[in-house]
Design a protein around this motif. Structure first.
Motif, short mmCIF file in Angstrom:
data_model
loop_
_atom_site.label_atom_id
_atom_site.label_comp_id
_atom_site.label_asym_id
_atom_site.label_seq_id
_atom_site.Cartn_x
_atom_site.Cartn_y
_atom_site.Cartn_z
N VAL A 158 0.85 -1.19 0.00
CA VAL A 158 0.00 0.00 0.00
C VAL A 158 0.88 1.24 0.00
N GLY A 159 2.00 1.17 0.77
CA GLY A 159 2.94 2.27 0.82
C GLY A 159 2.64 3.24 1.95
N ILE A 160 2.97 4.50 1.73
CA ILE A 160 2.76 5.55 2.74
C ILE A 160 1.63 6.46 2.28
N VAL A 161 0.61 6.59 3.13
CA VAL A 161 -0.55 7.42 2.82
C VAL A 161 -0.74 8.43 3.95
N ASP A 162 -0.79 9.71 3.62
CA ASP A 162 -0.95 10.77 4.62
C ASP A 162 0.11 10.67 5.72
N GLY A 163 1.29 10.24 5.34
CA GLY A 163 2.37 10.12 6.31
C GLY A 163 2.33 8.84 7.13
N VAL A 164 1.35 7.97 6.88
CA VAL A 164 1.23 6.70 7.60
C VAL A 164 1.82 5.59 6.75
N ASP A 165 2.80 4.88 7.28
CA ASP A 165 3.44 3.78 6.57
C ASP A 165 2.67 2.50 6.88
N TYR A 166 2.04 1.93 5.86
CA TYR A 166 1.24 0.72 6.06
C TYR A 166 2.10 -0.54 6.18
N GLN A 167 3.39 -0.40 5.95
CA GLN A 167 4.37 -1.49 6.12
C GLN A 167 4.00 -2.73 5.31
N HIS A 168 3.54 -3.80 5.95
CA HIS A 168 3.30 -5.06 5.24
C HIS A 168 1.85 -5.20 4.75
N SER A 169 1.10 -4.12 4.76
CA SER A 169 -0.24 -4.16 4.16
C SER A 169 -0.10 -3.97 2.65
N GLY A 170 -0.88 -4.73 1.90
CA GLY A 170 -0.71 -4.68 0.45
C GLY A 170 -2.01 -4.66 -0.31
N LEU A 171 -1.87 -4.57 -1.63
CA LEU A 171 -2.98 -4.63 -2.57
C LEU A 171 -2.64 -5.66 -3.63
N PHE A 180 2.14 -12.26 -2.33
CA PHE A 180 3.59 -12.23 -2.26
C PHE A 180 4.15 -11.40 -3.41
N SER A 181 5.19 -10.68 -3.13
CA SER A 181 5.86 -9.89 -4.16
C SER A 181 6.77 -10.80 -4.97
N PRO A 182 7.26 -10.33 -6.13
CA PRO A 182 8.19 -11.16 -6.91
C PRO A 182 9.46 -11.53 -6.15
N THR A 183 9.77 -10.77 -5.07
CA THR A 183 10.96 -11.08 -4.27
C THR A 183 10.63 -12.03 -3.12
N GLY A 184 9.33 -12.45 -3.02
CA GLY A 184 8.95 -13.38 -1.97
C GLY A 184 8.48 -12.73 -0.69
N GLU A 185 8.35 -11.41 -0.66
CA GLU A 185 7.89 -10.72 0.54
C GLU A 185 6.38 -10.90 0.68
N ALA A 186 5.91 -11.21 1.89
CA ALA A 186 4.48 -11.43 2.14
C ALA A 186 3.78 -10.12 2.46
N PHE A 187 2.54 -10.00 1.98
CA PHE A 187 1.72 -8.82 2.27
C PHE A 187 0.34 -9.25 2.76
N ASN A 188 -0.13 -8.51 3.75
CA ASN A 188 -1.47 -8.71 4.27
C ASN A 188 -2.46 -7.92 3.39
N LEU A 189 -3.40 -8.63 2.78
CA LEU A 189 -4.40 -8.00 1.91
C LEU A 189 -5.75 -7.98 2.62
N THR A 190 -6.74 -7.42 1.97
CA THR A 190 -8.10 -7.50 2.50
C THR A 190 -8.90 -8.49 1.66
N MET A 191 -9.83 -9.18 2.32
CA MET A 191 -10.69 -10.12 1.61
C MET A 191 -11.43 -9.43 0.48
N GLU A 192 -11.90 -8.19 0.74
CA GLU A 192 -12.71 -7.48 -0.25
C GLU A 192 -11.89 -7.14 -1.50
N ASN A 193 -10.64 -6.71 -1.29
CA ASN A 193 -9.77 -6.40 -2.42
C ASN A 193 -9.47 -7.65 -3.24
N VAL A 194 -9.17 -8.75 -2.55
CA VAL A 194 -8.86 -10.00 -3.25
C VAL A 194 -10.06 -10.49 -4.04
#
Length: 449
Positions: free
Chosen positions: A139-152, A178-192
């Protein structure tokens, strides 16, 4: 006793048969929130999905795990952290998400493996397949908040999923990528669920929720006097979203609606919001005429809307042949112009192919559905049902408890859709005075839930 059973079962089964035929070979993506599993609903949901699959439907099941991750975090002494409705996933939360996903995957697979005699799963063979079908991005950084391992979701391996479905398996997806480098991300059921339905060009996307749908008066609190709007054209759903406050929690009215709109805009023809607290809600939504939740419909070139004064010419042209052969009572242009806002129309590519009017009698709690017309060119394609549903929605929004029709030739069409014949003396006094006793029209009434 068997006679009573036959009397109720046989007509019911016959009424369901068209929907069984309609959905055979179709693909449905179903989003089951972690709340439904925590509420003990997984067993019945699994039974219903196994039954649906046995009738030839391809199913992708996406589970959520919000409450399970929250529980794991608190057990470790941490509080969940959300910003604008999305979890901020640090390393501890990611570990909890991985643990929760593993546990829930085991529970789901176990639920589909039950086959005891004298249970709905007896004889069912459901192969559940999971895999690394999703590529994710942060997800990245939104409004200065780093979502860290949260993803889309970045990419869906739709070809691999479709191969599994074609092989007769049910595909189970957890909200992890998972990213192409193997990093895990927490997604939302609704997005998936939305992204998978879009990439598969699924016929339906169904979200199980606790609020169970969009209310006819969405700004008011839910309640028995504010029923669920069963069908929302895509354009109306988009307009409604722009009026609702930003949705950050699954309980917010627009939370699931925004995903339904996205899916429909991406090619999913129908997206549904269905209550998981009602046993058998998926079956009721798919295999009954009115369903139980809210459905967003992409009507493409077709528009179902309320008429304006500019539509009067098209309405007159549509109903004139039916007035000439006596199917409809003749109405003057002046009358239709005066009552234009009473009419609902269906137009295909700018041409009016169907109409119906609602004349309310609020003091009697009822309304007349009049001038119900569908062009012979499109009869049998469901336009009459769409008009009826919209008239019912309009009547409920006015607080009416029933609608009635007067007809001489189409009695059976209305009876099949829940109307019953009553004596003309039932009519509201104001309508009774205008009743044409020489025409001998039948009066049919439908109660609104």
């Amino acid at each position: 006793m068997s006679g009573v059973f036959n009397f109720t079962f046989v007509p019911w089964f016959r009424s369901v048969a068209p929907y069984i035929h309609m959905h055979r070979g179709k693909t449905i993506v179903i989003g089951v929130p972690g709340e439904a599993i925590a509420a003990g609903k997984l067993g019945n949901i699994a039974q219903d999905l196994a039954l649906i699959q046995s009738m030839g439907v391809q199913i992708v099941l996406v589970h959520g795990f919000r409450p399970q991750v929250n529980e794991q975090l608190r057990a470790k002494g941490y509080e969940p952290h959300f910003y604008k409705g999305t979890r901020v996933t640090d390393s501890v939360a990611l570990d909890c998400a991985l643990e929760a996903a593993g546990q829930l995957r085991y529970e789901v697979e176990a639920a589909f493996s039950q086959g005891l005699p004298n249970t709905p799963m007896a004889g069912a063979t459901v192969r559940v397949i999971s895999g690394n079908f999703l590529t994710a991005r942060p997800v990245g950084i939104v409004d200065g908040v780093d979502y860290q391992h949260s993803g889309l979701v970045r990419k869906v391996d739709a070809t691999a999923i479709q191969t599994m479905l074609d092989g007769g398996a049910m595909v189970l997806l957890s909200p992890l990528g998972f990213s192409p480098t193997g990093e895990a991300f927490n997604l939302t059921m609704e997005n998936v669920a939305t992204e998978v339905a879009s990439e598969l060009h699924a016929d339906k996307l169904i979200f199980l929720t606790d609020n169970g749908g969009i209310r006819l008066r969405p700004m008011d609190p839910p309640g028995d006097d504010n029923p669920v709007d069963t069908e929302l054209p895509l354009a109306y759903a988009e307009s409604l979203l722009s009026q609702l406050p930003p949705a950050e929690k699954p309980s917010d009215m627009g939370f699931h609606l925004q995903y339904c709109v996205t899916a429909c805009k991406n090619g999913v023809e129908r997206s549904h919001i269905v209550p998981y607290l009602v046993d058998g809600s998926i079956l009721l939504e798919i295999y009954t005429h009115d369903g139980i939740g809210s459905m967003v419909v992409d009507e493409k070139l077709e528009s179902l809307r309320e008429a304006t004064i500019e539509d009067v010419g098209g309405i007159l042209q549509l109903i004139e042949p039916f007035e000439k052969d006596g199917t409809l009572v003749k109405r003057s242009r002046t009358e239709i112009e005066r009552d234009a806002d009473h009419y609902t129309i269906i137009e295909h590519d700018g041409v009016i192919f169907g109409c119906a009017a609602l004349y309310p009698y609020p003091e009697d709690g009822t309304g007349e559905m009049a001038s119900v017309t569908v062009s012979p060119q499109v009869q049998g394609q469901g336009d009459g049902d769409k008009l009826l549903r919209r008239i019912e929605q309009r009547a409920r929004a006015m607080g009416l408890k029933s609608i009635f029709v007067l007809t001489t030739r189409t009695m059976h069409w209305f009876i099949k859709r829940g109307f019953t014949v009553v004596d003309p003396s039932w009519l509201p006094e104001a309508r009774k005075r205008k009743y044409n006793w020489d025409r001998k029209s039948l009066v049919l009434v439908k109660k609104l839930q």
